[in-house]
Structure formats: C-alpha cells, structure tokens
Scaffold this active site. Structure first.
Site, PDB file in Angstrom:
ATOM      1  N   CYS A 131       0.843  -1.295   0.091  1.00  0.00           N
ATOM      2  CA  CYS A 131      -0.083  -0.170   0.051  1.00  0.00           C
ATOM      3  C   CYS A 131       0.773   1.222  -0.072  1.00  0.00           C
ATOM      4  O   CYS A 131       0.688   2.114  -0.824  1.00  0.00           O
ATOM      5  CB  CYS A 131      -0.950  -0.009   1.172  1.00  0.00           C
ATOM      6  SG  CYS A 131      -1.873  -1.523   1.395  1.00  0.00           S
ATOM      7  N   HIS A 182      -2.644   6.668   4.506  1.00  0.00           N
ATOM      8  CA  HIS A 182      -1.428   5.670   4.763  1.00  0.00           C
ATOM      9  C   HIS A 182      -0.165   6.172   4.324  1.00  0.00           C
ATOM     10  O   HIS A 182       0.679   5.578   3.876  1.00  0.00           O
ATOM     11  CB  HIS A 182      -1.836   4.107   4.129  1.00  0.00           C
ATOM     12  CG  HIS A 182      -1.307   3.061   4.836  1.00  0.00           C
ATOM     13  ND1 HIS A 182      -1.474   1.734   4.440  1.00  0.00           N
ATOM     14  CD2 HIS A 182      -0.806   2.905   6.067  1.00  0.00           C
ATOM     15  CE1 HIS A 182      -1.161   0.945   5.315  1.00  0.00           C
ATOM     16  NE2 HIS A 182      -0.462   1.892   6.221  1.00  0.00           N
TER      17      HIS A 182
END
Length: 484
Positions: free
Chosen positions: A71, A127
C-alpha cells in the site's frame, strides 16, 4: 442599448464561453486496495462488477499497468511521481505506531493541481504518515479529507489493530469523526464523494477528487447481501471477499451516477487502479499471474486498471498493453490539467499513450529496491530481473476450489530456495514459469548492471520503530497526530 454596448456584450460572452471550453478537465482518481488481478469482471466473468465493467469496456483497459507490492509505496509513487526507493518508503507499510511519513520536501499531485486552481478533495485511506499534522492530507494540498490515516481498520467500527495498540481511526478534516460508527466504509466514502460532487459547480470549477477506498483490504467483511451474490462459492473467505468487490463496484457506480447527473461527464477523466496485487491468503486471486501482494512477482505488482472519459480519449473500447507505471500518473495527470512537472521525476507523461494508443515512452521501470529485505526487481524491455527472495507466496494460485473449506489449503507458502537472481521474459512468459538466468548470461549481466545503476540513487528506507507516544490512550482512544 447602443450598438457599441451590444458588441462589447457579445465579445464578453464569447470570451466567457471560450474560457469554459478551455477549462481543465475534472479528474477523479479511484484506488482499490488489495484488489487481485483476477477479481474484476473484465478479467474474470464470474466476478459481478457491472459498473466497473461498463467504464472499463467503454474506456481504455490498461493491461500493463504496474504498481508497488504493498500500500504505502504505491500511494507515495502515485502522489509524487517518484519511485518509493527515491522517497524512502520502499520498505513495507507505515504502521500506526511508527513515526514514518512522506517527506515534506516532495510536492504532491494535489498541491500541483491547487496551483492550477483545482478544487481538491480526498476521501478514503491516506497511509502516508500522520504523526504530525503537517504530514496529513489537509496540509498536503487537499481542501478536505474524510477517511482514515492508517490501514486494516474494521469496516464498521473503524478501529484498527494495525499495531500493538488499537484505536479509532476516522477523520473529517482534522476532527475525529464518530458519526459513521457502525456504517460500512465503502458506503461512507461513496456518500462523501457524492456530497463533494454536488457541492462543486462543474461549469465553473475543475475538480480533483482522489478516492482511495479501504475496500477490499482485510479484514474480510461485507454486508450479507453482497456475499449472497456468490452463494455458489463454498469457501467462506473467498465468498466474502468477492462480496466486498461487488460492494466496491456499487459504491463506484453511485459515484459515477452522481457525476453524470451533475454534468461532469462532458469534461471528465476517470482513473481506476489497484494499489498492489491481491493477498491470496485473504481471499484475493491473481490467476494466472504468479505470486501475491507483498511479492515482486507479477501477481503482486501488475495492477487491474483502466481509464474512462466520454470526451477526452481519441481511442476507446480496447485493451492497451503498453508499459505503464504508477509513477507515471503524476506527470500524466498534471499534463492533462495543463501543468508542467518539475525536472527529475521518475514518472513519464504518458497522455499520448492513454489518449490515442501511441507507443509508451517507457522502456524500463523499477519494481522496487528494498535494502532491508535485500531484494529488488527491474524491467528492461521484455526482460525482468529479480534479485533475492521475491516474497512469501511464490506460487500460482487458482481461485479456491468451491469444495475446499479452508482457503489456506490452496495458498501454501512456496519457498523458491536461495536463488540470487532470476530472469524472465515477461512478453513470452507473463506468468513467470521459466527462469532464464542460466540460459541467457549476457542478458543477465546487462540487467545486473542496470540494477546497480538504479541502486546508486537509493534513499535509505525511512522505517523508524514504533513510538510509545503514539498510543491511542493518550488521545481519547484515537490514532491522532501530535507525537513527532
């Protein structure tokens, strides 16, 4: 009114109309989290994704679009135009308790588009670090943010256990947002995106809407009605995961319906991409590609992707196989918006390739270079070089047999041994069955030299240890900035 005044009015109206015609296009950038190559309808007819299928099949399907193995690195590349090993985010993901972040000296796509007078909004998963307010979305070029700072949250409670500690992780701009407790995140994100779409005047403002969904990352959770679509699948994990994909598809359909209703489609570019390959141990499937999320195999790094526009593409309804990398989105979208990239980017403006099918300007790319894991991979022409161990799931994983109750029976770890280098011809062997390292020593040597050149510009991985000051107990049970 005098003739002179009428003439003046006509000229003014013409200038206004001309300005509207020249207005930069709206850009909607949608990212699916942990979506497998074989988990979309245009690759697998058993997947129920009618909204995505319609967009993909009427746009341009990108069948050689590469992303990072996990990610955080992909998100850094997408928003900066640099490879993760050039921004220090090449190793793993940013866990909630670690004070890692995307360095402030990198200008994000959102900031560049703000300079071009775009209205910029983000909905979904960040993130990229949050230990300090300066590293959070509304300080990095977004007018608003609704979503989560970290990853792996429960889809309903929005509590993450992505750390030794757990805490609530959902924000509206800077405020903790408790109003959505108990609501499935895909529905929350779609509703917010629609609110933004309705708040902008598409004739007078250009919108950049970045929607990185939580779906379909684990935990594997979905309302039962979506799981029931796949009642024929006996494997519980796979059945629920497929339901998550269909819930995501419905959310995206609701967003595109709003775009149509509000009149955006006549000047809109919509991009859809996964952030990495699917995790085969959590229900995803990358068949027939080799490997899984968190590997350097094609199954971990080749992303399901497409571009859709009603008016901006000269060639549509086909599959584009030209080489493309996630770092290319930054300069490509900036070019579409009428801007110019700073020199030195790893990304390349690929708008001619996307718009009309022109040959890719890219002949090579870096999958990743991770000095902590001691592995790396690059692509040069048709050849791919892997140095070190590619990851943890190194086999080929068909969708789980409907008669198997335990998904893990078909996702056993495959150890490839202590091979130092592997060489594959991706054009003739896209599923990476035949290691050519011993058969083609000259090609192997050439790519080894390429890799050594790439390594010379590596920025050390920014992966600090967890900090006890991050503990949610100091912030009323929430993950919050303010501890670095």
């Amino acid at each position: 009114m005098t003739g002179r005044n009428i003439l003046f009015l006509a000229v003014w109206l013409q200038s206004v109309l001309h300005a509207q015609l020249r207005r930069p296009p709206h850009i909607v950038l949608i990212v699916a989290d942990d979506l497998g190559w074989n988990d979309v309808g245009w690759h697998n007819s058993q997947m129920y994704t009618p909204n995505l299928n319609k967009l993909a099949q009427n746009g341009v399907i990108l069948n050689s679009s590469y992303v990072q193995p996990v990610c955080t690195p992909t998100r850094s590349s997408l928003l900066t135009g640099y490879y993760p090993y050039h921004v220090g985010l090449q190793h793993n993901v940013l866990h909630s308790s670690r004070p890692g972040h995307l360095y402030k000296n990198f200008t994000l796509l959102s900031q560049k588009l703000k300079e071009l007078e775009y209205v910029t909004h983000m909905v979904g998963k960040w993130h990229l670090g949050f230990c300090n307010w300066n590293y959070t979305p509304t300080y990095r070029g977004f007018d608003s943010f609704l979503g989560m700072y970290s990853g792996a949250e429960d889809y309903y409670t929005h509590v993450t256990g992505y750390s030794p500690h757990s805490g609530y992780d959902f924000r509206f701009n800077k405020s903790v947002y408790y109003e959505v407790k108990g609501e499935y995140s895909a529905n929350v994100f779609a509703r917010r995106a629609i609110d933004i779409i309705n708040s902008v005047n598409p004739k007078k403002e250009s919108l950049f809407l970045y929607v990185p969904f939580q779906s379909v990352h684990e935990p594997v959770q979905v309302p039962k009605k979506y799981e029931d679509i796949y009642s024929h699948i006996q494997n519980k994990t796979r059945r629920t995961y497929c339901g998550m994909v269909s819930a995501l598809d419905e959310a995206i359909g609701n967003i595109t319906d709003a775009l149509t209703h509000r009149g955006y489609m006549d000047n809109l570019l919509l991009i859809f991409t996964s952030d990495n390959g699917g995790p085969v141990n959590h229900g995803a499937n990358n068949w027939p590609l080799r490997g899984s999320k968190n590997t350097l195999w094609e199954g971990g790094t080749k992303g399901a992707a497409f571009v859709y526009s009603k008016t901006l593409l000269k060639k549509t309804k086909y599959v584009n196989t030209e080489m493309f990398h996630v770092v290319d989105w930054f300069p490509t979208l900036l070019s579409v918006a009428g801007g110019r990239s700073d020199p030195g980017l790893d990304g390349i403006d690929q708008w001619p390739t996307i718009q009309s099918g022109a040959p890719s300007k890219r002949s090579n790319f870096v999958y990743n270079i991770d000095e902590i894991m001691k592995n790396a991979a690059i692509r040069v022409g048709d050849y791919k070089l892997i140095e070190g161990k590619p990851g943890t799931h190194n086999g080929w994983y068909p969708a789980p047999n409907n008669h198997r109750k335990h998904f893990r029976n078909q996702t056993t770890f495959h150890d490839i041994g202590a091979l130092e280098y592997q060489l594959f011809n991706i054009k003739s062997d896209p599923t990476e069955h035949f290691n050519l390292a011993k058969k083609l020593p000259d090609v192997l040597k050439k790519l080894q030299l390429y890799l050594q050149e790439f390594k010379k510009t590596l920025v050390p991985a920014f992966y600090p240890p967890g900090d006890p000051k991050s503990n949610p107990k100091y912030y009323n049970g929430t993950w919050s900035p303010g501890w670095c």
